[in-house]
Design an enzyme around this catalytic site. Structure first.
Site, PDB file in Angstrom:
ATOM      1  CB  SER A 117      -0.923   0.005   1.222  1.00 40.40           C
ATOM      2  OG  SER A 117      -0.175  -0.171   2.415  1.00 40.40           O
ATOM      3  CG  HIS A 138      -3.014  -0.737  -2.794  1.00 39.67           C
ATOM      4  ND1 HIS A 138      -3.286   0.579  -2.483  1.00 39.67           N
ATOM      5  CD2 HIS A 138      -3.196  -1.440  -1.640  1.00 39.67           C
ATOM      6  CE1 HIS A 138      -3.603   0.663  -1.203  1.00 39.67           C
ATOM      7  NE2 HIS A 138      -3.559  -0.539  -0.676  1.00 39.67           N
ATOM      8  CD  GLU A 150      -3.857   3.434  -5.043  1.00 42.44           C
ATOM      9  OE1 GLU A 150      -3.925   4.664  -5.003  1.00 42.44           O
ATOM     10  OE2 GLU A 150      -3.164   2.765  -4.245  1.00 42.44           O
ATOM     11  CG  ASN A 188      -2.631   4.087   1.750  1.00 47.28           C
ATOM     12  OD1 ASN A 188      -3.624   4.327   2.433  1.00 47.28           O
ATOM     13  ND2 ASN A 188      -2.280   2.857   1.422  1.00 47.28           N
TER      14      ASN A 188
END
Length: 289
Positions: A117, A138, A150, A188
């Site tokens: 992540s 991800h 992702e 993130n």
């Protein structure tokens, strides 16, 4: 593509295995030992049972999905997989050892992907047998519910590799977004500073846990407040990601909040530890501050 390997049978890995099997792939599921891989499959079985009981899935579909998940004691059976996804803990040294071990069995045409992540894909690719066939894929927790993946290509990732994971993601019915290989990628990179700032605000006495969460939930129109979300993700995971952002960029804006570090040191990881910013020992979570 007929078969997928998933390394890590925890919450994320089990979720990836479930949606992959649900899309018709045969899934080889591994962990540190066979018992943990089997426990991961048992957790998937319970999740499927809940879907059946709620009328969201037929028993036949649930049985078919579960039958396609094969817990394995080693990586050797994954030589049959055209895509292997690592979903281990967010620690670089752990992931690198996994990639080095998988390199011994990875088919020369197969793709190796990481569910990291936050850790840069180009850096992780150096532990893979072929950086051109290495990529970031991800998923988001809980995987069967969240509709996003992702996809992150490293410096050496080939177009063919991107194509493989694009087609795989589309068969899962997920929305795909493509990020450059920057720390934290898209989600993130934006989310963790917000959670970290909520920790700073709590530690500095700006407001209580409940008021911080309520303010962000209603004022920003978010489904849950940042401290509730941090507990759900796991405070240890939040700290690991924030540390990656801080170490990789050197930017002080990513410096982890002291309170977040303190909670992790105390073992207050959130929901999975029954205590974080909320106490989960009873039916209704209670703020701890």
């Amino acid at each position: 593509m007929r078969a997928v390997g998933v390394v890590g049978a925890g919450q994320m890995g089990a979720g990836i295995a479930q949606v992959s099997a649900g899309a018709g792939y045969h899934v080889y599921l591994s962990d540190v030992d066979l018992a943990r891989a089997e426990a991961g499959k048992a957790g998937i079985a319970k999740a499927l049972e809940r879907l059946v009981s709620k009328g969201k899935m037929t028993q036949d579909l649930a049985d078919a999905c579960l039958s396609r998940i094969e817990p394995v004691a080693s990586y050797a059976p994954m030589a049959e997989a055209q895509l292997i996804i690592e979903a281990a803990t967010e620690r670089e040294e752990v992931k690198r050892k996994i990639f080095e071990s998988i390199g011994a069995i990875l088919d020369e045409n197969a793709v190796l992907a990481s569910n990291t992540s936050s850790i840069p894909i180009t850096r992780l690719a150096q532990s893979s047998p072929d950086p051109a066939r290495f990529i970031g894929v991800h998923f988001f927790n809980p995987v069967p519910v969240m509709g996003l993946i992702e996809i992150i290509r490293g410096l050496a990732t080939s177009d063919e590799t991107v194509g493989v994971v694009r087609r795989y993601g589309e068969t899962l019915g997920k929305q795909l977004v493509f990020a450059n290989d920057a720390p934290g990628f898209i989600v993130n990179r934006i989310l963790m500073p917000m959670i970290n700032e909520a920790c700073f605000a709590l530690g500095e006495g700006v407001a209580t846990v409940a008021d911080i969460d309520t303010a962000c939930q209603l004022g920003l129109n978010h489904p849950m407040g940042p401290l509730t979300l941090a507990d759900f993700i796991g405070l240890d995971t939040c700290l690991e990601i924030t540390n990656v952002l801080f170490r990789t960029t050197g930017d002080p804006k990513f410096r982890p909040a002291p309170l977040l570090q303190k909670y992790v040191e105390a073992g207050w990881y959130g929901r999975k530890a029954k205590r974080g910013f909320y106490d989960y020992s009873e039916t209704i979570p209670v703020p701890t501050r």
